[in-house]
Design a protein around this motif. Structure first.
Motif, PDB file in Angstrom:
ATOM      1  N   ALA A  73       0.838  -1.213   0.000  1.00  0.00           N
ATOM      2  CA  ALA A  73       0.000   0.000   0.000  1.00  0.00           C
ATOM      3  C   ALA A  73       0.869   1.258   0.000  1.00  0.00           C
ATOM      4  O   ALA A  73       0.576   2.239  -0.687  1.00  0.00           O
ATOM      5  CB  ALA A  73      -0.932  -0.007   1.208  1.00  0.00           C
ATOM      6  N   TYR A  74       1.972   1.226   0.766  1.00  0.00           N
ATOM      7  CA  TYR A  74       2.897   2.360   0.851  1.00  0.00           C
ATOM      8  C   TYR A  74       3.425   2.733  -0.542  1.00  0.00           C
ATOM      9  O   TYR A  74       3.565   3.906  -0.871  1.00  0.00           O
ATOM     10  CB  TYR A  74       4.045   1.980   1.785  1.00  0.00           C
ATOM     11  CG  TYR A  74       5.156   3.002   1.915  1.00  0.00           C
ATOM     12  CD1 TYR A  74       5.028   4.107   2.743  1.00  0.00           C
ATOM     13  CD2 TYR A  74       6.361   2.835   1.222  1.00  0.00           C
ATOM     14  CE1 TYR A  74       6.057   5.029   2.879  1.00  0.00           C
ATOM     15  CE2 TYR A  74       7.398   3.756   1.351  1.00  0.00           C
ATOM     16  CZ  TYR A  74       7.232   4.848   2.179  1.00  0.00           C
ATOM     17  OH  TYR A  74       8.247   5.759   2.301  1.00  0.00           O
ATOM     18  N   TYR A  75       3.710   1.721  -1.364  1.00  0.00           N
ATOM     19  CA  TYR A  75       4.214   1.963  -2.719  1.00  0.00           C
ATOM     20  C   TYR A  75       3.105   2.181  -3.739  1.00  0.00           C
ATOM     21  O   TYR A  75       3.382   2.387  -4.920  1.00  0.00           O
ATOM     22  CB  TYR A  75       5.097   0.790  -3.175  1.00  0.00           C
ATOM     23  CG  TYR A  75       6.379   0.664  -2.375  1.00  0.00           C
ATOM     24  CD1 TYR A  75       7.322   1.688  -2.371  1.00  0.00           C
ATOM     25  CD2 TYR A  75       6.637  -0.476  -1.613  1.00  0.00           C
ATOM     26  CE1 TYR A  75       8.491   1.581  -1.635  1.00  0.00           C
ATOM     27  CE2 TYR A  75       7.809  -0.592  -0.877  1.00  0.00           C
ATOM     28  CZ  TYR A  75       8.730   0.443  -0.890  1.00  0.00           C
ATOM     29  OH  TYR A  75       9.891   0.332  -0.150  1.00  0.00           O
ATOM     30  N   GLY A  76       1.857   2.123  -3.297  1.00  0.00           N
ATOM     31  CA  GLY A  76       0.728   2.342  -4.209  1.00  0.00           C
ATOM     32  C   GLY A  76       0.422   1.142  -5.099  1.00  0.00           C
ATOM     33  O   GLY A  76      -0.271   1.279  -6.103  1.00  0.00           O
ATOM     34  N   PRO A  79      -4.671  -0.799  -3.871  1.00  0.00           N
ATOM     35  CA  PRO A  79      -5.440   0.429  -3.730  1.00  0.00           C
ATOM     36  C   PRO A  79      -5.891   0.762  -2.315  1.00  0.00           C
ATOM     37  O   PRO A  79      -5.951   1.920  -1.938  1.00  0.00           O
ATOM     38  CB  PRO A  79      -6.662   0.177  -4.626  1.00  0.00           C
ATOM     39  CG  PRO A  79      -6.813  -1.308  -4.673  1.00  0.00           C
ATOM     40  CD  PRO A  79      -5.416  -1.858  -4.567  1.00  0.00           C
ATOM     41  N   GLU A  80      -6.217  -0.245  -1.520  1.00  0.00           N
ATOM     42  CA  GLU A  80      -6.854   0.054  -0.240  1.00  0.00           C
ATOM     43  C   GLU A  80      -5.867   0.423   0.844  1.00  0.00           C
ATOM     44  O   GLU A  80      -4.719   0.015   0.813  1.00  0.00           O
ATOM     45  CB  GLU A  80      -7.732  -1.117   0.226  1.00  0.00           C
ATOM     46  CG  GLU A  80      -6.994  -2.412   0.414  1.00  0.00           C
ATOM     47  CD  GLU A  80      -6.916  -3.261  -0.853  1.00  0.00           C
ATOM     48  OE1 GLU A  80      -6.324  -4.335  -0.781  1.00  0.00           O
ATOM     49  OE2 GLU A  80      -7.422  -2.851  -1.913  1.00  0.00           O
ATOM     50  N   SER A  81      -6.382   1.216   1.791  1.00  0.00           N
ATOM     51  CA  SER A  81      -5.562   1.498   2.963  1.00  0.00           C
ATOM     52  C   SER A  81      -5.632   0.258   3.848  1.00  0.00           C
ATOM     53  O   SER A  81      -6.611  -0.468   3.845  1.00  0.00           O
ATOM     54  CB  SER A  81      -6.072   2.740   3.697  1.00  0.00           C
ATOM     55  OG  SER A  81      -7.430   2.573   4.023  1.00  0.00           O
ATOM     56  N   ASN A 157      -1.906  -3.072  -8.717  1.00  0.00           N
ATOM     57  CA  ASN A 157      -2.021  -2.088  -9.786  1.00  0.00           C
ATOM     58  C   ASN A 157      -0.896  -2.349 -10.801  1.00  0.00           C
ATOM     59  O   ASN A 157       0.284  -2.164 -10.486  1.00  0.00           O
ATOM     60  CB  ASN A 157      -1.913  -0.677  -9.192  1.00  0.00           C
ATOM     61  CG  ASN A 157      -2.053   0.406 -10.233  1.00  0.00           C
ATOM     62  OD1 ASN A 157      -1.472   0.340 -11.314  1.00  0.00           O
ATOM     63  ND2 ASN A 157      -2.849   1.408  -9.896  1.00  0.00           N
ATOM     64  N   VAL A 160       1.545   0.610 -11.668  1.00  0.00           N
ATOM     65  CA  VAL A 160       2.479   0.902 -10.573  1.00  0.00           C
ATOM     66  C   VAL A 160       3.508  -0.226 -10.472  1.00  0.00           C
ATOM     67  O   VAL A 160       4.701   0.026 -10.284  1.00  0.00           O
ATOM     68  CB  VAL A 160       1.730   1.103  -9.235  1.00  0.00           C
ATOM     69  CG1 VAL A 160       2.714   1.309  -8.084  1.00  0.00           C
ATOM     70  CG2 VAL A 160       0.768   2.276  -9.332  1.00  0.00           C
ATOM     71  N   LYS A 164       7.471   0.375 -10.596  1.00  0.00           N
ATOM     72  CA  LYS A 164       8.253   0.291  -9.356  1.00  0.00           C
ATOM     73  C   LYS A 164       9.014  -1.007  -9.155  1.00  0.00           C
ATOM     74  O   LYS A 164       9.956  -1.044  -8.363  1.00  0.00           O
ATOM     75  CB  LYS A 164       7.325   0.498  -8.155  1.00  0.00           C
ATOM     76  CG  LYS A 164       6.712   1.882  -8.145  1.00  0.00           C
ATOM     77  CD  LYS A 164       6.436   2.375  -6.768  1.00  0.00           C
ATOM     78  CE  LYS A 164       6.075   3.857  -6.840  1.00  0.00           C
ATOM     79  NZ  LYS A 164       5.579   4.375  -5.604  1.00  0.00           N
TER      80      LYS A 164
END
Length: 196
Positions: A73-76, A79-81, A157, A160, A164
């Motif tokens: 999540a930190y790197y996107g 999607p969700e928190s 994603n 992303v 990354k």
């Protein structure tokens, strides 16, 4: 104590060998300190953000580094928190419910304790898995992930991921682990994400 975001009685005694534990209770009662888990404290006025939570996660159960869902999540990449901070550790699986939220730790083999970066946090740092290692660790602990439907549920994603994740580095990590069943699942995931 300014050297620590989160500190223990042992840290205080290094600065003041005559410090009495009773004072910790007094300071908590006066609202100066908050207890995170047994033996670990923060100053009550500490400004809490994601990186501070990561540093706390590293300290209260060491050795560990932030990984799995939280790092993804930190790197996107997802999607969700995420509810709570998820970390990898060579120690046994553990979960702490604290005033700051949940900190959970999943066991990895000692030879897999690598692949993390040191992220600066107000003059200090926290350890967080690289994008490649976060993905590696996630697939490692979720051995039920085998096919297209499983990978789709990860909700990675693709854009992303492509931006990354260094596939060479991921391949090097897999080679260091050297387990055929894992490599097969990782290869299947990469095949999936390439055509997603």
């Amino acid at each position: 104590m300014g050297a620590f975001t989160v500190f223990s009685l042992a840290d205080i005694r290094q600065a003041d060998p005559l410090f009495h534990r009773r004072r910790l209770n007094e300071w908590q009662d006066k609202g100066y300190l908050k207890k995170i888990i047994k033996g670990y404290y923060i100053f009550a006025d500490l400004s809490i953000d994601e990186n501070v939570l990561f540093e706390i996660a590293n300290r209260i159960y060491a050795p560990s580094y932030v990984s799995f869902e939280m790092a993804l999540a930190y790197y996107g990449m997802i999607p969700e928190s995420i509810y709570g901070v998820t970390s990898a550790s060579t120690r046994k699986t553990m979960r702490f419910q604290t005033p700051l939220g949940e900190f959970s730790y999943r066991t990895i083999r000692p030879k897999l304790y690598f692949g993390f970066d040191y992220v600066p946090v107000s003059g200090k740092y926290c350890k967080i898995a690289s994008p490649e290692k976060a993905l590696f660790d996630y697939i490692y602990i979720h051995d039920e992930l085998k096919g297209v439907d499983d990978f789709a549920q990860m909700r990675i994603n693709r854009k992303v991921f492509i931006k990354k994740v260094n596939r060479r580095k991921l391949a090097d990590y897999a080679a260091a682990y050297g387990k055929k069943s894992f490599n097969k699942r990782l290869t299947a995931f990469l095949e999936y994400i390439t055509h997603a």
